[in-house]
Write an enzyme that holds these catalytic residues in place. Structure first.
Site, PDB file in Angstrom:
ATOM      1  N   ASP A  54       0.808  -1.218   0.000  1.00  0.00           N
ATOM      2  CA  ASP A  54       0.000   0.000   0.000  1.00  0.00           C
ATOM      3  C   ASP A  54       0.844   1.272   0.000  1.00  0.00           C
ATOM      4  O   ASP A  54       2.066   1.228   0.205  1.00  0.00           O
ATOM      5  CB  ASP A  54      -0.968   0.007   1.202  1.00  0.00           C
ATOM      6  CG  ASP A  54      -0.338  -0.544   2.478  1.00  0.00           C
ATOM      7  OD1 ASP A  54       0.893  -0.512   2.590  1.00  0.00           O
ATOM      8  OD2 ASP A  54      -1.086  -0.996   3.356  1.00  0.00           O
ATOM      9  N   ASN A  61      -7.805  -2.645  14.202  1.00  0.00           N
ATOM     10  CA  ASN A  61      -9.183  -2.956  13.791  1.00  0.00           C
ATOM     11  C   ASN A  61      -9.252  -4.201  12.914  1.00  0.00           C
ATOM     12  O   ASN A  61     -10.277  -4.487  12.317  1.00  0.00           O
ATOM     13  CB  ASN A  61      -9.796  -1.755  13.057  1.00  0.00           C
ATOM     14  CG  ASN A  61      -9.031  -1.403  11.786  1.00  0.00           C
ATOM     15  OD1 ASN A  61      -8.096  -2.100  11.393  1.00  0.00           O
ATOM     16  ND2 ASN A  61      -9.436  -0.327  11.130  1.00  0.00           N
ATOM     17  N   HIS A  81      -7.402  -4.747  10.177  1.00  0.00           N
ATOM     18  CA  HIS A  81      -7.099  -4.566   8.748  1.00  0.00           C
ATOM     19  C   HIS A  81      -5.803  -5.273   8.361  1.00  0.00           C
ATOM     20  O   HIS A  81      -4.900  -5.441   9.183  1.00  0.00           O
ATOM     21  CB  HIS A  81      -7.108  -3.079   8.336  1.00  0.00           C
ATOM     22  CG  HIS A  81      -5.934  -2.261   8.763  1.00  0.00           C
ATOM     23  ND1 HIS A  81      -6.020  -0.898   8.991  1.00  0.00           N
ATOM     24  CD2 HIS A  81      -4.621  -2.557   8.997  1.00  0.00           C
ATOM     25  CE1 HIS A  81      -4.833  -0.424   9.321  1.00  0.00           C
ATOM     26  NE2 HIS A  81      -3.968  -1.410   9.333  1.00  0.00           N
ATOM     27  N   GLU A 136      -9.866  -2.150   5.244  1.00  0.00           N
ATOM     28  CA  GLU A 136     -10.501  -1.802   6.510  1.00  0.00           C
ATOM     29  C   GLU A 136     -11.747  -2.660   6.736  1.00  0.00           C
ATOM     30  O   GLU A 136     -12.306  -3.203   5.778  1.00  0.00           O
ATOM     31  CB  GLU A 136     -10.900  -0.319   6.478  1.00  0.00           C
ATOM     32  CG  GLU A 136      -9.738   0.644   6.223  1.00  0.00           C
ATOM     33  CD  GLU A 136      -8.848   0.864   7.438  1.00  0.00           C
ATOM     34  OE1 GLU A 136      -8.655  -0.063   8.246  1.00  0.00           O
ATOM     35  OE2 GLU A 136      -8.322   1.989   7.588  1.00  0.00           O
TER      36      GLU A 136
HETATM   37  C1  F6R Z   1       1.379  -1.383   6.129  1.00  0.00           C
HETATM   38  C2  F6R Z   1       0.101  -2.056   6.226  1.00  0.00           C
HETATM   39  C3  F6R Z   1      -0.710  -2.038   7.485  1.00  0.00           C
HETATM   40  C4  F6R Z   1       0.138  -2.294   8.736  1.00  0.00           C
HETATM   41  C5  F6R Z   1      -0.732  -2.251   9.983  1.00  0.00           C
HETATM   42  C6  F6R Z   1       0.092  -2.405  11.255  1.00  0.00           C
HETATM   43  O1  F6R Z   1       1.951  -1.526   4.853  1.00  0.00           O
HETATM   44  O2  F6R Z   1      -0.335  -2.591   5.264  1.00  0.00           O
HETATM   45  O3  F6R Z   1      -1.708  -3.026   7.399  1.00  0.00           O
HETATM   46  O4  F6R Z   1       0.761  -3.542   8.631  1.00  0.00           O
HETATM   47  O5  F6R Z   1      -1.418  -1.026  10.039  1.00  0.00           O
HETATM   48  O6  F6R Z   1       0.944  -1.304  11.387  1.00  0.00           O
HETATM   49  P1  F6R Z   1       2.132  -1.299  12.467  1.00  0.00           P
HETATM   50  O7  F6R Z   1       3.072  -2.365  12.016  1.00  0.00           O
HETATM   51  O8  F6R Z   1       2.745   0.066  12.361  1.00  0.00           O
HETATM   52  O9  F6R Z   1       1.510  -1.594  13.773  1.00  0.00           O
END
Ligand code: F6R
Length: 243
Positions: free
Chosen positions: A67, A136, A138, A143
């Site tokens: 992403d 959440n 994701h 989401e």
């Molecule tokens: C990032 C991504 C997100 C993160 C998730 C956890 O490329 O796709 O799904 O993996 O938000 O983020 P952290 O690792 O910062 O807790």
């Protein structure tokens, strides 16, 4: 799902790097699906260490990131382009032509998304996909919603994600409201998946992912339907699991 629980982030990174190294050594042209955020950092550090020790090379590796924020300039300090270069790409021998990160500012976003999907397919599909998980539930920026998504698309970020990511920005209003993300179908097409989580604030999402029903209200729960997932946790992230 294979679930492994470790004491430290460093041990989690070593275990994930072992899995990634195996994939890198088992194929002439390995394709890695990569994530940003805090979670993959110890894994990337371990891969860099192994590269510096001459144990692995990224010469023939292709990467596809999950992403990117919409609207941030590519070289913004908070873009995922910058993150990946700082935390991995600038420190290993990857060919810049083999790096793919979604474009957060395409002229035609729909066209860009279809091309990103096609490029992944043309590369032979993703051999191993690294995932973190949002509080959440994701994965990527898929989401919670009422249906599982398909290919790459532009998504509106939830308040919970904006809240979680504001730590990187000066103020909450600076956090982009949209992102381009691979869809759930892209992620599920990967041949092997690592999902890593640490910390109490991920415990509920981890519980819903592993023990909850498969539901788009917890996008990560779809991984229950994938045949080859390694879930790598610390004690805190695993603390709400039944066993
Ligand atoms: C990032 C991504 C997100 C993160 C998730 C956890 O490329 O796709 O799904 O993996 O938000 O983020 P952290 O690792 O910062 O807790």
């Amino acid at each position: 799902m294979e679930v492994k629980i470790f004491e430290t982030k460093e041990q989690m990174g070593i275990y994930a790097a072992d899995i990634i190294e195996n994939v890198m050594k088992s194929k002439e042209y390995p394709v890695l699906g990569l994530a940003t955020g805090d979670t993959p950092i110890t894994t990337y550090n371990e891969l860099i260490k192994r590269y510096k020790n001459g144990e692995i090379s990224f010469k023939n590796v292709k990467t596809y990131n999950l992403d990117e924020y919409v609207g941030l300039p590519k070289n913004d300090k908070n873009s995922y382009y910058t993150f990946m270069h700082e935390h991995l790409f600038d420190k290993v021998d990857i060919d810049s032509e083999n790096i793919h990160i979604p474009d957060g500012n395409p002229a035609d976003i729909e066209k860009f998304c279809r091309e990103y999907d096609r490029e992944i397919d043309d590369a032979g599909g993703i051999d191993i996909q690294f995932l973190g998980i949002g509080r959440n539930g994701h994965i990527g920026f898929n989401e919670p919603s009422d249906k599982f998504t398909e290919g790459t698309y532009k998504v509106k970020l939830t308040e919970s994600t904006i809240e979680a990511n504001k730590r990187f920005f000066e103020k909450e209003s600076d956090v982009p409201k949209y992102a381009v993300t691979m869809g759930i179908k892209n992620i599920m097409k990967a041949r092997e998946i690592i999902l890593m989580a640490y910390g109490f604030n991920k415990a509920e999402a981890v519980k819903n992912m592993i023990e909850g029903p498969v539901s788009p209200s917890c996008p990560a729960s779809i991984l229950q339907n994938h045949p080859n997932v390694h879930v790598i946790l610390d004690k805190d992230a695993s603390s709400l699991l039944k066993k």
